[in-house]
Design a protein around this motif. Structure first.
Motif, PDB file in Angstrom:
ATOM      1  N   SER A 175      29.125 -23.651  -4.169  1.00 51.38           N
ATOM      2  CA  SER A 175      30.162 -21.065  -4.285  1.00 51.38           C
ATOM      3  C   SER A 175      29.025 -21.182  -5.269  1.00 51.38           C
ATOM      4  O   SER A 175      28.655 -19.793  -4.567  1.00 51.38           O
ATOM      5  CB  SER A 175      31.065 -22.272  -4.769  1.00 51.38           C
ATOM      6  OG  SER A 175      32.037 -22.252  -6.396  1.00 51.38           O
ATOM      7  N   PHE A 179      26.558 -17.645  -3.402  1.00 53.93           N
ATOM      8  CA  PHE A 179      27.849 -16.616  -4.051  1.00 53.93           C
ATOM      9  C   PHE A 179      26.153 -15.459  -4.391  1.00 53.93           C
ATOM     10  O   PHE A 179      25.787 -14.529  -5.105  1.00 53.93           O
ATOM     11  CB  PHE A 179      28.350 -15.953  -4.656  1.00 53.93           C
ATOM     12  CG  PHE A 179      29.611 -16.385  -4.068  1.00 53.93           C
ATOM     13  CD1 PHE A 179      29.474 -16.256  -2.350  1.00 53.93           C
ATOM     14  CD2 PHE A 179      30.792 -16.476  -3.979  1.00 53.93           C
ATOM     15  CE1 PHE A 179      30.609 -16.554  -1.487  1.00 53.93           C
ATOM     16  CE2 PHE A 179      32.186 -17.173  -3.340  1.00 53.93           C
ATOM     17  CZ  PHE A 179      31.783 -16.799  -1.665  1.00 53.93           C
ATOM     18  N   ALA A 190      29.953 -14.393   3.966  1.00 57.19           N
ATOM     19  CA  ALA A 190      30.382 -14.334   2.262  1.00 57.19           C
ATOM     20  C   ALA A 190      32.034 -14.415   2.658  1.00 57.19           C
ATOM     21  O   ALA A 190      32.044 -15.609   2.011  1.00 57.19           O
ATOM     22  CB  ALA A 190      30.240 -13.044   1.441  1.00 57.19           C
ATOM     23  N   LYS A 191      33.026 -14.009   3.367  1.00 56.24           N
ATOM     24  CA  LYS A 191      34.056 -14.077   3.859  1.00 56.24           C
ATOM     25  C   LYS A 191      34.395 -15.935   4.127  1.00 56.24           C
ATOM     26  O   LYS A 191      34.945 -15.978   4.043  1.00 56.24           O
ATOM     27  CB  LYS A 191      35.295 -13.223   4.349  1.00 56.24           C
ATOM     28  CG  LYS A 191      36.002 -13.192   4.110  1.00 56.24           C
ATOM     29  CD  LYS A 191      37.053 -12.109   5.368  1.00 56.24           C
ATOM     30  CE  LYS A 191      38.933 -12.596   5.536  1.00 56.24           C
ATOM     31  NZ  LYS A 191      39.247 -11.696   6.159  1.00 56.24           N
ATOM     32  N   ALA A 194      33.734 -17.986   1.911  1.00 54.30           N
ATOM     33  CA  ALA A 194      34.413 -18.495   0.844  1.00 54.30           C
ATOM     34  C   ALA A 194      35.866 -19.319   1.129  1.00 54.30           C
ATOM     35  O   ALA A 194      36.326 -20.315   0.616  1.00 54.30           O
ATOM     36  CB  ALA A 194      34.635 -17.241   0.365  1.00 54.30           C
ATOM     37  N   ALA A 442      33.052 -16.240  -7.109  1.00 47.73           N
ATOM     38  CA  ALA A 442      32.870 -14.699  -6.814  1.00 47.73           C
ATOM     39  C   ALA A 442      33.080 -13.327  -7.374  1.00 47.73           C
ATOM     40  O   ALA A 442      32.188 -12.311  -7.623  1.00 47.73           O
ATOM     41  CB  ALA A 442      34.234 -14.730  -5.483  1.00 47.73           C
ATOM     42  N   SER A 445      29.815 -12.995  -9.120  1.00 45.60           N
ATOM     43  CA  SER A 445      28.719 -12.683  -8.725  1.00 45.60           C
ATOM     44  C   SER A 445      29.161 -10.787  -9.177  1.00 45.60           C
ATOM     45  O   SER A 445      28.330 -10.466  -8.393  1.00 45.60           O
ATOM     46  CB  SER A 445      28.714 -13.303  -7.064  1.00 45.60           C
ATOM     47  OG  SER A 445      28.119 -12.544  -6.352  1.00 45.60           O
ATOM     48  N   ARG A 618      26.752  -7.787  -0.775  1.00 44.75           N
ATOM     49  CA  ARG A 618      27.762  -9.465  -0.469  1.00 44.75           C
ATOM     50  C   ARG A 618      29.269  -8.956  -1.872  1.00 44.75           C
ATOM     51  O   ARG A 618      30.186  -9.612  -1.809  1.00 44.75           O
ATOM     52  CB  ARG A 618      26.717 -10.559  -1.126  1.00 44.75           C
ATOM     53  CG  ARG A 618      27.085 -11.196  -0.884  1.00 44.75           C
ATOM     54  CD  ARG A 618      26.559 -13.225  -1.755  1.00 44.75           C
ATOM     55  NE  ARG A 618      25.667 -12.589  -1.049  1.00 44.75           N
ATOM     56  CZ  ARG A 618      24.194 -12.415  -1.194  1.00 44.75           C
ATOM     57  NH1 ARG A 618      24.801 -12.759  -2.983  1.00 44.75           N
ATOM     58  NH2 ARG A 618      23.040 -12.717  -1.071  1.00 44.75           N
ATOM     59  N   SER A 619      28.987  -8.144  -2.963  1.00 43.48           N
ATOM     60  CA  SER A 619      30.038  -8.369  -3.389  1.00 43.48           C
ATOM     61  C   SER A 619      31.547  -7.051  -3.231  1.00 43.48           C
ATOM     62  O   SER A 619      32.219  -7.964  -3.202  1.00 43.48           O
ATOM     63  CB  SER A 619      29.772  -7.048  -4.925  1.00 43.48           C
ATOM     64  OG  SER A 619      28.471  -8.282  -5.697  1.00 43.48           O
ATOM     65  N   LEU A 622      33.284  -9.901  -0.424  1.00 44.21           N
ATOM     66  CA  LEU A 622      33.610 -10.385  -1.904  1.00 44.21           C
ATOM     67  C   LEU A 622      35.031  -9.681  -2.526  1.00 44.21           C
ATOM     68  O   LEU A 622      35.607 -10.573  -2.553  1.00 44.21           O
ATOM     69  CB  LEU A 622      32.899 -11.289  -2.984  1.00 44.21           C
ATOM     70  CG  LEU A 622      31.633 -12.196  -2.230  1.00 44.21           C
ATOM     71  CD1 LEU A 622      31.246 -12.878  -3.805  1.00 44.21           C
ATOM     72  CD2 LEU A 622      32.529 -13.311  -1.346  1.00 44.21           C
TER      73      LEU A 622
END
Length: 785
Positions: A175, A179, A190-191, A194, A442, A445, A618-619, A622
């Motif tokens: 992980s 991330f 990304a989702k 996760a 996450a 990140s 990406r954040s 997330l």
């Protein structure tokens, strides 16, 4: 004229990717990541050194060639035939094997789960005594409580008579790579990553059949039709089964948020029952909290509400009983929320059945709080990692339990206890452990993305940070351990070419990697006028000057953009959106020149790298994923909050409800674990102990302490270097292969976000006391030595 920098040494890996991403080393083994350099160090001390060294060299070369993966090219993790799915299932197999090793080390076998609790406890004590006798590194028995996972009877989650805590180091490594800033997946994936990582750890073989019932319900809701229980269980309980079966396809297509909502609904149904009589609930309900939109109906009840601002949403009002009450409704504007279930805003009798507080559960919680002193959230100590403060119990001498000034302490302690109880009661243990790992990474990140954005406004920091990033992208070494591994591979194939060049700066002699750029941003400061910003961006000039501006990045005399229309568009864009990218640079000096031009005119600007931009996108994905989890299940929402506010990573304060919230990957140190299943690392790092799994920074500090090279600790190591090497199998020159200079840990950067949670904890005066921080048997976990 300076000579050009030597090209980076050639390693037996694939060529640079056209999309600029960095491959992640994912040789996952039980305990974390297997590094053949650890086995090579052990073989060099073997009597048959020549043959062993040759075999180790081949192993290192094979690891470099076969275990680096570009995660953004690994495919859809929800498709069983993809490389992404294979990596997730590999992590699951490794963590499942580690769990078996932990049970064996703890004194329990897979078949002994039905043993009597006192028998389990006896086996546990015997195992601890054997470990204390054999492990010469353990210098004090005062660490036993910490080493056992501690807690207050957390069950299978947290380490008690039922077994050791569920630890998932392989998942934490995967992980973190998914991330990571340099190795992360594409923002739009990304989702999916996760969800897939967490769902793979959903164990259908639970005790009361809740998971099987929920999964069957989710399949029916998704229109997939019922599936046999045995087939459903095999999808997650048998990670080694061939991928690509229809059952697995259905299993992966179910969204995590849907499963969490169904789990919570299943609990509510079971606790209330169709006729209002069901199993006794064990956790409090949470208020509705529905956020009103424009035009929604909100209900007031002067009989039930505490004041005129307290309202119910239409759904809660229609399910509650207000016969004979004075009620009226109104249309809402955006904002505000439903108060159903909030005892401070609405009478219990007027709440709907879904959110009505259960008096017996609330009273049990208040009793538990009265029996313990008020605690400070996430500071370490008793009760899921909280530290007691100097207040008395209710009715105590100073009466602080009723002091309004301590309301925040009481509320935070109550919320923490509710979350801990919800995690234990509402989530399957292995699913909760996986959620803790993925949520933690996450959040980390996201925090690092925020730090990078803040650092971009300080040229002293961003010059060093972005050049270090460029060096790691060019060398395809996102971590220091990657430099160690690739250096060892180069030493075996072409020892004369081992010379890592200096960090690139974008000059002709040392260019930035392909697709790595520096982006100059302009931020809205609500101070300067449109005309001032436009004049800073554009200067009227002749076509020849504009051509020179485009060819020479350091020349800012003609402005930063060629046309006034572009400057005007950027100015309106920064006014509406808060920021805009003014220009992209291929050299460090060019970015610095553009930054200085805007800064000299009093504008707020920053410089960020291409990986930083990807990290921010990406954040954002997330954050949306975490918001969905918070709305889906109260226990998971509490885990997200804990990951955001806990100041200790890996220590006792990182635990809540028996679940470890790991914000950084934690594994057996890379210099101790090889890629051979017969490795003897469990003798030095027992797999049932939290303290055996360290972050990269902690592992490097432990290595320095063990060999007497740690700053400020020379000559005062807890163990002789020779004994440390014999016990752990470590090589004293392991980190010598990392090129210098190296940046300090990101947590020590100047950003205020980075300073959160890095305060040095006192180590006491070296004497045994109740207040001194007890040192870790191998490393003082969670503190700076």
């Amino acid at each position: 004229m300076s000579s050009p920098a030597p090209p980076p040494p050639t390693t037996p890996t694939s060529s640079a990717s056209s999309d600029g991403t960095v491959p992640a080393y994912l040789n996952l083994v039980p305990g974390g990541v297997g590094y053949p350099t650890a086995a090579a160090a052990a073989s060099s001390r073997d009597a048959t050194a020549a043959a062993s060294s040759s075999a180790a060299a081949a192993t290192i070369t094979n690891a470099v060639q076969n275990h680096y993966h570009r995660l953004n090219q690994a495919g859809d993790p929800t498709r069983p035939s993809s490389k992404a799915d294979g990596l997730i299932r590999l992590a699951l197999r490794c963590d499942t094997t580690l769990r078996e090793m932990a049970l064996h080390s703890y004194g329990l076998d897979d078949g002994s789960d039905e043993a009597q609790p006192n028998e389990k406890k006896k086996k546990k004590t015997t195992k601890k005594e054997e470990h204390e006798e054999s492990n010469t590194i353990t210098s004090t028995s005062a660490t036993d409580m910490e080493m056992d996972g501690g807690g207050d009877g957390d069950g299978a989650n947290g380490g008690s008579d039922d077994g050791p805590p569920i630890l998932l180091p392989s998942l934490s490594v995967l992980s973190e790579s998914a991330f990571g800033t340099l190795t992360g997946v594409a923002p739009h994936s990304a989702k999916k990553w996760a969800n897939a990582m967490v769902m793979s750890y959903l164990d259908n073989e639970d005790e009361d059949g809740a998971v099987r019932a929920v999964m069957e319900q989710c399949r029916l809701a998704a229109g997939q039709g019922p599936t046999a229980s045995s087939t459903s269980a095999s999808a997650s309980a048998s990670p080694s089964s061939p991928s690509g079966s229809g059952a697995e396809e259905e299993e992966e297509s179910i969204d995590l948020t849907t499963v969490l909502r169904a789990l919570h609904s299943h609990y509510l149904t079971k606790s209330s029952g169709p006729d209002g009589s069901g199993q006794t609930p064990t956790v409090p309900t949470r208020p509705c909290g529905y956020v009103f939109r424009r035009g929604d109906i909100a209900w007031n009840c002067r009989t039930c509400q505490s004041d005129s601002t307290c309202v119910l949403c239409d759904a809660c009002f229609r399910e509650s009983d207000h016969t004979g009450h004075e009620v009226f409704f109104h249309r809402t504007s955006p904002g505000g929320c439903c108060d159903c279930g909030d005892v401070e805003a609405w009478r219990v009798e007027g709440c709907c059945p879904r959110h009505r507080p259960r008096v017996d559960v609330e009273e049990a919680l208040r009793k538990k709080m009265r029996l313990s002193e008020p605690t400070v959230l996430g500071a370490g100590g008793e009760g899921d990692g909280a530290t007691t403060v100097e207040t008395k119990t209710e009715g105590g001498e100073d009466g602080r339990s009723d002091d309004p000034d301590y309301e925040a302490v009481r509320s935070s302690n109550r919320s923490r206890m509710e979350t801990a109880e919800s995690i234990r009661s509402l989530l399957p243990p292995r699913l909760a452990a996986a959620l803790g790992v993925v949520i933690g990474t996450a959040v980390q990140s996201i925090v690092r993305s925020v730090e990078g954005s803040a650092i971009g406004s300080d040229p002293v920091q961003w010059e060093k940070r972005w050049t270090d990033q460029a060096r790691r992208v060019r060398d395809e070494c996102p971590t220091d351990e990657d430099y160690v591994l690739k250096s060892a591979a180069i030493e075996d194939t072409a020892p004369d070419s081992l010379q890592w060049p200096a960090a690139p700066d974008g000059t002709a002699d040392n260019p930035l990697p392909p697709r790595f750029r520096l982006h100059l941003r302009l931020h809205n400061d609500d101070v300067h006028t449109f005309e001032e910003v436009i004049n800073a961006l554009h200067v009227p000039s002749s076509p020849s000057n504009r051509r020179r501006m485009s060819s020479d990045e350091t020349d800012t005399s003609n402005g930063l953009v060629a046309h006034r229309s572009d400057a005007d568009d950027m100015t309106h864009h920064v006014d509406s959106d808060g920021q805009v990218t003014v220009r992209t640079y291929t050299t460090l000096v060019g970015a610095l020149a553009g930054y200085r031009r805007l800064k000299s005119r009093g504008l707020h600007c920053s410089v960020v790298s291409t990986p930083q931009v990807e990290s921010e996108l990406r954040s954002r994905a997330l954050l949306a994923w975490l918001a969905e989890l918070c709305s889906a299940h109260p226990a998971v929402g509490g885990m997200v909050v804990h990951a955001l506010v806990a100041v200790d990573d890996g220590g006792k304060a990182s635990e809540i409800g028996g679940v470890r919230i790991w914000r950084e990957s934690r594994s057996v140190p890379s210099w101790a674990i090889g890629d051979d299943a017969s490795a003897n690392w469990p003798s030095a790092f027992p797999p049932h102990l939290d303290t055996s799994f360290l972050s990269r920074e902690e592992a490097e500090r432990l290595h320095a302490i063990g060999f007497g090279t740690f700053d400020g600790a020379a000559g005062s190591t807890m163990i002789a270097p020779a004994d440390f090497a014999a016990k752990t199998g470590a090589d004293s020159t392991f980190y010598a292969r990392v090129p210098q200079p190296r940046l300090p840990s990101e947590r020590y950067s100047k950003s205020p976000h980075a300073l959160w949670g890095t305060m040095v904890l006192s180590q006491g005066d070296g004497e045994a006391s109740d207040t001194a921080v007890v040192p870790h048997p191998l490393l003082s976990n969670g503190s700076v030595l």
